[in-house]
Design a protein around this motif. Structure first.
Motif, PDB file in Angstrom:
ATOM      1  N   GLU A   8       0.839  -1.211   0.000  1.00 29.47           N
ATOM      2  CA  GLU A   8       0.000   0.000   0.000  1.00 29.47           C
ATOM      3  C   GLU A   8       0.872   1.258   0.000  1.00 29.47           C
ATOM      4  N   PHE A  11       0.512   6.494   2.990  1.00 32.59           N
ATOM      5  CA  PHE A  11      -0.202   7.760   3.146  1.00 32.59           C
ATOM      6  C   PHE A  11       0.183   8.473   4.440  1.00 32.59           C
ATOM      7  N   ARG A 101      -7.150  -1.671  -9.209  1.00 35.73           N
ATOM      8  CA  ARG A 101      -7.110  -0.256  -8.811  1.00 35.73           C
ATOM      9  C   ARG A 101      -6.663   0.637  -9.959  1.00 35.73           C
ATOM     10  N   PRO A 108     -14.805   8.150  -4.862  1.00 39.13           N
ATOM     11  CA  PRO A 108     -14.474   8.180  -3.436  1.00 39.13           C
ATOM     12  C   PRO A 108     -15.703   8.516  -2.588  1.00 39.13           C
ATOM     13  N   LYS A 116      -5.981  10.544   2.909  1.00 43.52           N
ATOM     14  CA  LYS A 116      -6.061   9.405   1.984  1.00 43.52           C
ATOM     15  C   LYS A 116      -7.267   9.554   1.063  1.00 43.52           C
ATOM     16  N   GLY A 117      -8.393   9.982   1.606  1.00 47.41           N
ATOM     17  CA  GLY A 117      -9.590  10.174   0.800  1.00 47.41           C
ATOM     18  C   GLY A 117      -9.386  11.209  -0.296  1.00 47.41           C
ATOM     19  N   TYR A 120      -6.842   9.297  -2.898  1.00 53.05           N
ATOM     20  CA  TYR A 120      -6.971   7.886  -3.264  1.00 53.05           C
ATOM     21  C   TYR A 120      -7.121   7.684  -4.777  1.00 53.05           C
ATOM     22  N   ASN A 121      -8.033   8.403  -5.419  1.00 56.88           N
ATOM     23  CA  ASN A 121      -8.194   8.237  -6.875  1.00 56.88           C
ATOM     24  C   ASN A 121      -6.949   8.663  -7.615  1.00 56.88           C
ATOM     25  N   CYS A 124      -4.359   5.967  -7.836  1.00 54.68           N
ATOM     26  CA  CYS A 124      -4.686   4.902  -8.780  1.00 54.68           C
ATOM     27  C   CYS A 124      -4.531   5.337 -10.234  1.00 54.68           C
TER      28      CYS A 124
END
Length: 178
Positions: A8, A11, A101, A108, A116-117, A120-121, A124
């Protein structure tokens, strides 16, 4: 599916570094707007400071004209985020999740205002994090696996998540003989 922490994106570290990195980039931009930096002395100072802070090679980032890219926020995030590492014993399910991903646009959670929110996109689709991870860990990685290609009938297609996963898996991991 959650991935192991070593796969991961980190973050937590990125969030700690991010405010200072963003501030330094914006201050440099303000300095250039006011004084210019024709001899790149301030640019080199910024590169050095960011390198010391993150350990990253700054030549891969455009600190000068970030507005032509994804903006100061995404640039600051990319600089703040630790680079992916070589990971032993990656499972096919973990590889499939990474590919998912990279291929699937997820909306989201609108109530997730966490760091992170917010990114996040981007991690990816905009960031090179997972692409760099695959390049580092899989012999058969090529970004073209994620792009349209022409088949023998002249039609353009994209590989499915399963096809990409199988191609990478069949070429093997970089860190051990399969």
């Amino acid at each position: 599916m959650e991935l192991r922490s070593e796969i991961e994106p980190d973050f937590e570290t990125a969030e700690k570094r991010y405010p200072e990195v963003l501030q330094l980039i914006l201050e440099y931009t303000d300095y250039c707007d006011e004084h210019g930096d024709e001899d790149s002395i301030e640019y080199k100072k910024l590169e050095n400071r960011l390198h010391v802070m993150t350990g990253k090679e700054m030549s891969k980032f455009n600190l000068w004209e970030w507005w032509e890219g994804d903006g100061a926020e995404h640039l600051s995030f990319d600089i703040s985020l630790p680079d992916p590492q070589m990971v032993k014993d990656i499972t096919k399910d973990e590889l499939s999740e990474i590919v998912r991903r990279m291929k699937t646009f997820e909306i989201p959670d609108p109530d997730d205002s966490s760091f992170k929110g917010m990114f996040y996109n981007y991690i990816c689709f905009g960031s090179s994090y997972f692409s760099d991870f695959l390049k580092l860990n899989f012999k058969g990685y090529d970004i073209q696996l994620f792009q349209s290609h022409k088949d023998k009938n002249g039609n353009y297609n994209e590989y499915s998540q399963e096809e990409i996963t199988d191609r990478l898996w069949n070429h093997g991991l970089n860190n051990h003989i399969k």
